[in-house]
Design a protein around this motif. Structure first.
Motif, PDB file in Angstrom:
ATOM      1  N   PRO A  35      -7.947  -4.836 -11.527  1.00 19.18           N
ATOM      2  CA  PRO A  35      -6.963  -5.705 -10.882  1.00 19.18           C
ATOM      3  C   PRO A  35      -7.642  -6.836 -10.108  1.00 19.18           C
ATOM      4  O   PRO A  35      -8.722  -6.673  -9.563  1.00 19.18           O
ATOM      5  CB  PRO A  35      -6.244  -4.753  -9.931  1.00 19.18           C
ATOM      6  N   PHE A  36      -6.990  -8.003 -10.098  1.00 18.95           N
ATOM      7  CA  PHE A  36      -7.453  -9.121  -9.274  1.00 18.95           C
ATOM      8  C   PHE A  36      -6.256  -9.702  -8.528  1.00 18.95           C
ATOM      9  O   PHE A  36      -5.105  -9.520  -8.914  1.00 18.95           O
ATOM     10  CB  PHE A  36      -8.189 -10.188 -10.091  1.00 18.95           C
ATOM     11  N   LYS A  37      -6.569 -10.399  -7.418  1.00 14.69           N
ATOM     12  CA  LYS A  37      -5.515 -10.908  -6.532  1.00 14.69           C
ATOM     13  C   LYS A  37      -5.059 -12.301  -6.944  1.00 14.69           C
ATOM     14  O   LYS A  37      -5.870 -13.131  -7.366  1.00 14.69           O
ATOM     15  CB  LYS A  37      -5.996 -10.964  -5.082  1.00 14.69           C
ATOM     16  N   VAL A  38      -3.754 -12.522  -6.770  1.00 11.69           N
ATOM     17  CA  VAL A  38      -3.171 -13.843  -6.958  1.00 11.69           C
ATOM     18  C   VAL A  38      -2.186 -14.107  -5.832  1.00 11.69           C
ATOM     19  O   VAL A  38      -1.638 -13.179  -5.241  1.00 11.69           O
ATOM     20  CB  VAL A  38      -2.452 -13.982  -8.324  1.00 11.69           C
ATOM     21  N   ALA A  39      -1.976 -15.383  -5.528  1.00  7.68           N
ATOM     22  CA  ALA A  39      -0.965 -15.788  -4.556  1.00  7.68           C
ATOM     23  C   ALA A  39       0.214 -16.377  -5.317  1.00  7.68           C
ATOM     24  O   ALA A  39       0.028 -17.136  -6.273  1.00  7.68           O
ATOM     25  CB  ALA A  39      -1.537 -16.819  -3.586  1.00  7.68           C
TER      26      ALA A  39
END
Length: 83
Positions: free
Chosen positions: A33-37
């Motif tokens: 998983p990776f973060k996004v805004a």
């Protein structure tokens, strides 16, 4: 695009990673998983919210889709956050 062309394209992709070009022109592979805004409200997500991308998918038209909380959203609703 026919089914054969789509299958050929998809054999080079993975639902567990995505390649991005950073602000300083470096190619980087991000693994889920990776973060996004969230850039604008979509589905159950609010602008400014930070969420985790669980999978990366591609539509028949080769548009990138992020799976977040079990729901699929087009990539252009998000800004990828990298360290």
């Amino acid at each position: 695009m026919n089914t054969e062309d789509l299958a050929w394209q998809l054999k080079f992709s993975s639902s567990q990673s995505i390649f991005i070009v950073t602000w300083n022109n470096l190619l980087k592979q991000l693994f889920t998983p990776f973060k996004v805004a969230v850039l604008r409200p979509v589905g159950l997500l609010n602008k400014g919210q930070v969420v985790w991308v669980e999978e990366v998918k591609v539509t028949r038209d080769l548009k990138t889709v992020f799976v977040i909380g079990g729901n699929a959203y087009y990539y252009n609703y998000f800004e990828i956050l990298i360290d």
